[in-house]
Write an enzyme that holds these catalytic residues in place. Structure first.
Site, PDB file in Angstrom:
ATOM      1  N   HIS A 210       0.824  -1.216   0.000  1.00  0.00           N
ATOM      2  CA  HIS A 210       0.000   0.000   0.000  1.00  0.00           C
ATOM      3  C   HIS A 210       0.855   1.263   0.000  1.00  0.00           C
ATOM      4  O   HIS A 210       0.505   2.264  -0.611  1.00  0.00           O
ATOM      5  CB  HIS A 210      -0.948   0.015   1.213  1.00  0.00           C
ATOM      6  CG  HIS A 210      -1.965  -1.085   1.149  1.00  0.00           C
ATOM      7  ND1 HIS A 210      -2.561  -1.628   2.241  1.00  0.00           N
ATOM      8  CD2 HIS A 210      -2.485  -1.748   0.068  1.00  0.00           C
ATOM      9  CE1 HIS A 210      -3.399  -2.583   1.864  1.00  0.00           C
ATOM     10  NE2 HIS A 210      -3.363  -2.662   0.550  1.00  0.00           N
TER      11      HIS A 210
ATOM     12  N   TYR B 106      14.568 -24.524  -5.242  1.00  0.00           N
ATOM     13  CA  TYR B 106      14.087 -24.168  -6.580  1.00  0.00           C
ATOM     14  C   TYR B 106      15.141 -24.325  -7.671  1.00  0.00           C
ATOM     15  O   TYR B 106      14.851 -24.735  -8.766  1.00  0.00           O
ATOM     16  CB  TYR B 106      13.581 -22.716  -6.597  1.00  0.00           C
ATOM     17  CG  TYR B 106      12.261 -22.548  -5.867  1.00  0.00           C
ATOM     18  CD1 TYR B 106      11.057 -22.636  -6.553  1.00  0.00           C
ATOM     19  CD2 TYR B 106      12.229 -22.328  -4.504  1.00  0.00           C
ATOM     20  CE1 TYR B 106       9.841 -22.504  -5.894  1.00  0.00           C
ATOM     21  CE2 TYR B 106      11.020 -22.197  -3.829  1.00  0.00           C
ATOM     22  CZ  TYR B 106       9.825 -22.287  -4.526  1.00  0.00           C
ATOM     23  OH  TYR B 106       8.627 -22.169  -3.872  1.00  0.00           O
TER      24      TYR B 106
ATOM     25  N   HIS C 230       4.959 -17.070   7.748  1.00  0.00           N
ATOM     26  CA  HIS C 230       5.444 -16.993   6.366  1.00  0.00           C
ATOM     27  C   HIS C 230       5.503 -15.511   5.953  1.00  0.00           C
ATOM     28  O   HIS C 230       4.739 -15.074   5.080  1.00  0.00           O
ATOM     29  CB  HIS C 230       4.552 -17.812   5.434  1.00  0.00           C
ATOM     30  CG  HIS C 230       5.154 -18.117   4.090  1.00  0.00           C
ATOM     31  ND1 HIS C 230       5.253 -19.399   3.576  1.00  0.00           N
ATOM     32  CD2 HIS C 230       5.699 -17.317   3.143  1.00  0.00           C
ATOM     33  CE1 HIS C 230       5.810 -19.356   2.380  1.00  0.00           C
ATOM     34  NE2 HIS C 230       6.087 -18.088   2.073  1.00  0.00           N
TER      35      HIS C 230
ATOM     36  N   GLU D 164       8.797 -27.044  -0.396  1.00  0.00           N
ATOM     37  CA  GLU D 164       8.511 -26.239  -1.604  1.00  0.00           C
ATOM     38  C   GLU D 164       9.452 -26.667  -2.719  1.00  0.00           C
ATOM     39  O   GLU D 164      10.658 -26.851  -2.490  1.00  0.00           O
ATOM     40  CB  GLU D 164       8.760 -24.737  -1.369  1.00  0.00           C
ATOM     41  CG  GLU D 164       7.640 -24.007  -0.687  1.00  0.00           C
ATOM     42  CD  GLU D 164       7.920 -22.515  -0.491  1.00  0.00           C
ATOM     43  OE1 GLU D 164       8.542 -21.883  -1.380  1.00  0.00           O
ATOM     44  OE2 GLU D 164       7.511 -21.995   0.557  1.00  0.00           O
TER      45      GLU D 164
END
Ligand code: BGC
Length: 516
Positions: A60, A330, A143, A402
């Site tokens: 924001h 990853y 998280h 993940e």
């Protein structure tokens, strides 16, 4: 006829470790699931009593924090669409769903003085919906979406966060621990500290490298340990669950035979900083990390190392505080160090994590598969990482929490399919050599707010159509392929799904409530 016979032969001969690698079986004890995190999918950022988190605050206050100038006010709207999310999990037939708790949805002041009933109800409903269909909830307590209020008090750089986090964790165990048997204390300490406090990439985007990141490292380790000890002493006996940390470890491979030291240093700085204090026999930060930061700090005229010491009491408090290791992975990098590296870092006079580490890294262009380089493909690095962990940490059981591939979002995502097959195969290679893997999680169940990439990078098994206000989810080819992997407990490199048939809930696959 010939095809039928060859398929049958292939199935009969499928083994985990054989030389015929096109069809491999996946050990039945390995739990297979999918993941998400609260801020990235829930939306409802200020609904039903939820207050502002650092992630809300960042999107924001810096309208174009994300590349596409988007925010997560609505995101995938999972706060309202959780039943559809669970239906997707049932379509896939997963054993578990990893999701995270939004701290400010449960504790709007950041502290346990006020528990927000509506927030508690949301997670309670989600957990019940999962259990109704025999899907295990795997819950990440933190998280990255810290209450903004706590950030104003210094966030992860303030040592009091150890208490604040511990209080929140205790509330979570008391509220949900009757039904949740897998707890993850903190997601990815390195990314939280290095990208959140040492760089501008993830909230709170402090960008104070070589200082704020190290204060954060120490506090994260102690907070994690606090969560572990609270569970261990106050809840484990009657809740009978397990609790662990999830670290992200990318693999740094020496670029040449001269670069072993550079690669070791990079691995130790990027994730050994967290695994060593928790998993090694001696505890404490890795020696090389302590040494390099201390030397640089002295050179800079400082009176003490920028990496705050751990006292022997703290070392003991942290050591051994994980039941298993949660591992996110990853990609990999090539690391090197040479005369020009020294010169480059020599010119950086102020505090810097990169200069402290002193190794350069990069990813060769030919690791790119598909149209974007959002996730570079190097499955052999996954194998090396798992093998390293096996040797370094007494073959601790590893839960892959993940693993996933980002691209620009097509439904036919052959690049993602290739990626998953390569990485699952590398995991199976490591298992064949003796690595103790207990679970595997795809990131992510659905497209979500990808931090500085906003929605410009898509990483879900399910596509979310953000242009449609009802935010429909559509399974990608990778979802079909993952479903078949789970159903058959087999990795078939040549399986081609029929995507004209809608992905439907198959009760025979989603009716097992399995445990590690
Ligand atoms: C984080 C996720 C993120 C994913 C892909 C991981 O490091 O835990 O929140 O979405 O990477 O970028």
């Amino acid at each position: 006829m010939f095809t039928v016979i060859s398929i049958l032969l292939a199935l009969c001969s499928s083994s985990l470790c054989g030389t015929a690698q096109n069809v491999r079986s996946i050990p039945k004890h390995i739990l297979l699931g999918a993941a998400s995190s609260a801020f990235q999918v829930e939306g409802a950022w200020n609904i039903d009593g939820k207050t502002e988190s650092i992630a809300d605050h960042l999107v924001h206050s810096q309208k174009c924090y994300a590349k596409d100038c988007s925010n997560a006010d609505v995101a995938a709207n999972s706060y309202y669409m959780y039943k559809r999310d669970v239906e997707m999990l049932r379509e896939l037939g997963v054993d578990f769903y990893r999701f995270s708790l939004s701290w400010t949805r449960i504790l709007p002041t950041g502290f346990p003085d006020k528990v927000n009933e509506a927030g508690v109800q949301y997670y309670s409903n989600l957990i019940d919906e999962l259990l109704k269909y025999k899907i295990q909830p795997v819950v990440t307590i933190f998280h990255w979406d810290l209450p903004q209020k706590l950030q104003q008090l210094g966030g992860w750089t303030n040592p009091h966060i150890v208490n604040w986090y511990g209080d929140f964790a205790r509330v979570a165990f008391s509220l949900f621990g009757d039904r949740v048997k897998y707890w993850i204390t903190i997601n990815e300490p390195h990314q939280l500290c290095h990208y959140g406090y040492g760089s501008p990439y993830i909230p709170p985007a402090m960008n104070l490298t070589g200082e704020a990141d190290y204060l954060c490292s120490k506090n994260v380790l102690l907070a994690h340990a606090r969560g572990y000890h609270i569970y261990d002493k106050e809840f484990r006996l009657w809740q009978e669950g397990m609790i662990f940390i999830t670290i992200n470890a990318e693999w740094f491979e020496p670029e040449s035979e001269h670069d072993y030291e550079a690669a070791i240093d990079a691995n130790q700085f990027w994730w050994g900083l967290y695994t060593h204090p928790i998993l090694s026999r001696s505890g404490d930060y890795p020696e090389i990390v302590k040494h390099r930061i201390a030397v640089m700090s002295t050179k800079q005229g400082l009176l003490r190392s920028r990496l705050p010491e751990l006292s022997s009491e703290e070392i003991n408090y942290i050591r051994g505080t994980t039941d298993i290791l949660g591992l996110n992975h990853y990609t990999s990098y090539l690391a090197y160090r040479n005369a020009s590296t020294e010169e480059y870092y020599g010119n950086i006079t102020g505090p810097s994590f990169d200069a402290d580490c002193g190794a350069m890294n990069y990813q060769p262009g030919d690791w790119q598969i598909g149209e974007t380089n959002a996730t570079m493909y190097a499955p052999w690095g996954f194998y090396k990482l798992l093998t390293f962990i096996r040797f370094e940490y007494d073959n601790i059981p590893v839960f892959i929490t993940e693993n996933g591939f980002g691209n620009s979002g097509a439904l036919i995502d052959d690049d993602r399919v290739l990626y998953y097959r390569g990485y699952l195969s590398a995991m199976l290679d490591a298992i064949c050599d003796g690595s103790h893997i207990v679970g595997y999680t795809t990131w992510s169940l659905m497209d979500s707010f990808e931090w500085p990439n906003g929605y410009s990078i898509r990483i879900g098994l399910y596509q979310v159509d953000y242009n449609n206000t009802s935010l429909p989810r559509t399974p990608r080819k990778s979802a079909y392929v993952y479903k078949e992997i789970i159903r058959s407990r087999t990795l078939d490199m040549n399986y081609e799904p029929d995507m004209t048939i809608p992905l439907s809930v198959d009760n025979s696959t989603s009716n097992r409530l399995t445990h590690i």
